[in-house]
Design an enzyme around this catalytic site. Structure first.
Site, mmCIF file in Angstrom:
data_model
loop_
_atom_site.group_PDB
_atom_site.id
_atom_site.type_symbol
_atom_site.label_atom_id
_atom_site.label_comp_id
_atom_site.label_asym_id
_atom_site.label_seq_id
_atom_site.Cartn_x
_atom_site.Cartn_y
_atom_site.Cartn_z
ATOM 1 N N TYR A 53 -48.641 2.695 -19.046
ATOM 2 C CA TYR A 53 -48.302 2.036 -17.907
ATOM 3 C C TYR A 53 -49.148 0.361 -18.040
ATOM 4 O O TYR A 53 -50.246 0.691 -18.280
ATOM 5 C CB TYR A 53 -48.470 2.436 -16.474
ATOM 6 C CG TYR A 53 -47.749 3.608 -16.141
ATOM 7 C CD1 TYR A 53 -46.576 4.045 -17.066
ATOM 8 C CD2 TYR A 53 -47.933 4.459 -14.980
ATOM 9 C CE1 TYR A 53 -45.782 5.166 -16.636
ATOM 10 C CE2 TYR A 53 -47.091 5.452 -14.592
ATOM 11 C CZ TYR A 53 -46.145 6.012 -15.576
ATOM 12 O OH TYR A 53 -45.417 6.895 -15.128
ATOM 13 N N SER A 234 -39.021 9.081 -10.131
ATOM 14 C CA SER A 234 -37.584 8.429 -9.974
ATOM 15 C C SER A 234 -36.645 8.777 -8.731
ATOM 16 O O SER A 234 -35.383 9.236 -9.120
ATOM 17 C CB SER A 234 -36.932 8.429 -11.389
ATOM 18 O OG SER A 234 -37.483 7.504 -12.097
ATOM 19 N N LEU A 236 -35.340 7.254 -6.686
ATOM 20 C CA LEU A 236 -34.131 6.275 -6.365
ATOM 21 C C LEU A 236 -33.559 5.888 -7.585
ATOM 22 O O LEU A 236 -32.806 4.847 -7.812
ATOM 23 C CB LEU A 236 -34.750 5.232 -5.672
ATOM 24 C CG LEU A 236 -35.217 5.224 -4.408
ATOM 25 C CD1 LEU A 236 -35.670 4.015 -3.695
ATOM 26 C CD2 LEU A 236 -34.279 5.790 -3.485
ATOM 27 N N GLY A 239 -33.637 2.290 -9.209
ATOM 28 C CA GLY A 239 -32.965 1.675 -8.131
ATOM 29 C C GLY A 239 -31.597 1.626 -8.098
ATOM 30 O O GLY A 239 -30.959 1.175 -6.799
ATOM 31 N N GLY A 243 -29.084 1.349 -3.593
ATOM 32 C CA GLY A 243 -27.660 0.604 -3.451
ATOM 33 C C GLY A 243 -27.432 -0.874 -3.730
ATOM 34 O O GLY A 243 -26.526 -1.740 -3.880
ATOM 35 N N LYS A 244 -28.839 -1.381 -4.374
ATOM 36 C CA LYS A 244 -28.841 -2.906 -4.913
ATOM 37 C C LYS A 244 -27.769 -3.105 -5.926
ATOM 38 O O LYS A 244 -27.185 -4.263 -6.023
ATOM 39 C CB LYS A 244 -30.089 -3.271 -4.778
ATOM 40 C CG LYS A 244 -30.774 -2.889 -6.056
ATOM 41 C CD LYS A 244 -32.275 -3.468 -6.180
ATOM 42 C CE LYS A 244 -33.004 -3.024 -7.314
ATOM 43 N NZ LYS A 244 -34.416 -3.415 -7.460
#
Length: 347
Positions: A53, A234, A236, A239, A243-244
């Site tokens: 990372y 993960s 979401l 992302g 909903g974005k």
């Protein structure tokens, strides 16, 4: 914040884990420290990172995430109160900057990776040391089926396990786990641990969210019976479940600032369609899409801890606050109906 024990390791971790792969790319050192301070103030004692990372992986930034965590541990004085997890990269010829691109899960590479991580993290031990992905051929990162034609030389699980066992005895790690692993891999680790009289793996860190429920197809039973805890990453879906992107496909985020080739599973047409459906469902019930997706993940019986990530404190607060959200039977039933129409589009 509720806590749980990882496998039979004795490690007591918060049910929410702070993921850090944005530190050093999307977040500055100051922002990283602010997130760590805030998460810790909310009862989160579990931090997850990796030697490769931040993402997306680059030679110029590799290791920066661990360095930011290390400076926070030094300044905060909280090392003894934190369960710190990191990962060693598996075979990674595409990342030539990690030990020349010939990295594998053998003694030479694991020891080199761990020593470098310890130096960056400014600590003399890691609580949970994880294998980021297997040495052998196994479907990962969007591959959906096993292909024998992709077989390659690899380090045997028994050999890797002997190294990890030695590192536990030396006090450099307290426990170890796997990531992006299969049911066969879990079973083989358990079998070899019994044969070698070595410690068992404590955890498995795999993708798990509304658009990738592959863990429910056998891994759930395997991990339950073998006492291996799931760390869900993960939640979401990069992302998509916030909903974005459903609202604005060009919204600023990982899927628009990084090349599409880096995470193609999250931009499949079916993923875009299902993300819109989940966003609409959440809003019909007075929730944000992120609240619904995280509350669902938090409530799964087999999820020991959910790894959340954010690029700002507002997102982080919403993600943690979702712990208090309880989904009613109507919304759970509708989630299952959406899942049935197109299961696991982001697997």
């Amino acid at each position: 914040m509720a806590t749980t024990t990882l496998g039979n390791s004795g490690l007591q971790v918060s049910k929410i884990c702070l993921g850090t792969m944005t530190f050093g790319e999307q977040n500055s050192e100051t922002e990283a420290h602010q997130q760590l301070d805030y998460a810790f103030s909310r009862g989160i004692n579990f931090i997850d990172t990796a030697e490769m990372y931040p993402v997306m992986p680059r030679a110029e930034t590799q290791g920066r995430t661990e360095a930011y965590i290390g400076s926070w541990l030094r300044h905060s004085g909280q090392r003894q109160n934190v369960i710190l997890a990191s990962k060693v990269a598996g075979p990674s010829r595409g990342m030539h900057w990690i030990r020349g691109g010939d990295n594998d899960l053998n003694e030479k590479n694991i020891r080199a990776a761990l020593d470098a991580s310890l130096q960056r993290l400014q600590t003399d031990y890691i609580d949970l040391y994880q294998l980021h992905w297997p040495s052998r051929n196994v479907p990962v990162f969007g591959q959906t089926r096993f292909d024998p034609a992709l077989e390659r030389p690899h380090t045997a699980i028994a050999e890797t396990l002997e190294v990890l066992q030695a590192l536990v005895k030396e006090g450099k790690i307290r426990a170890f786990g796997v990531s992006n692993e299969s049911a066969w891999g879990i079973s083989e680790f358990v079998h070899q641990a019994s044969r070698l009289q070595a410690p068992r793996i404590a955890s498995i860190q795999n993708a798990y969210h509304l658009m990738n429920r592959a863990f429910e197809q056998g891994l759930d039973e395997t991990c339950y019976r073998e006492q291996v805890s799931l760390l869900a990453y993960s939640p979401l879906a990069f992302g998509q479940l916030s909903g974005k992107y459903a609202d604005d496909p060009a919204a600023h985020g990982r899927l628009t600032i990084f090349p599409p080739s880096w995470s193609p599973r999250y931009t499949r047409p079916a993923v875009l369609d299902i993300s819109r459906r989940y966003a609409a469902l959440a809003r019909r019930h007075g929730l944000t899409p992120a609240q619904m997706a995280l509350a669902w993940c938090y409530s799964r019986w087999f999820v020991a801890s959910t790894i959340i990530g954010a690029t700002n404190l507002t997102q982080l607060q919403e993600n943690i606050d979702a712990w208090e959200v309880t989904l009613n039977e109507d919304i759970l039933r509708e989630i299952e109906l959406i899942h049935a129409t197109h299961p696991n589009p982001a697997q």
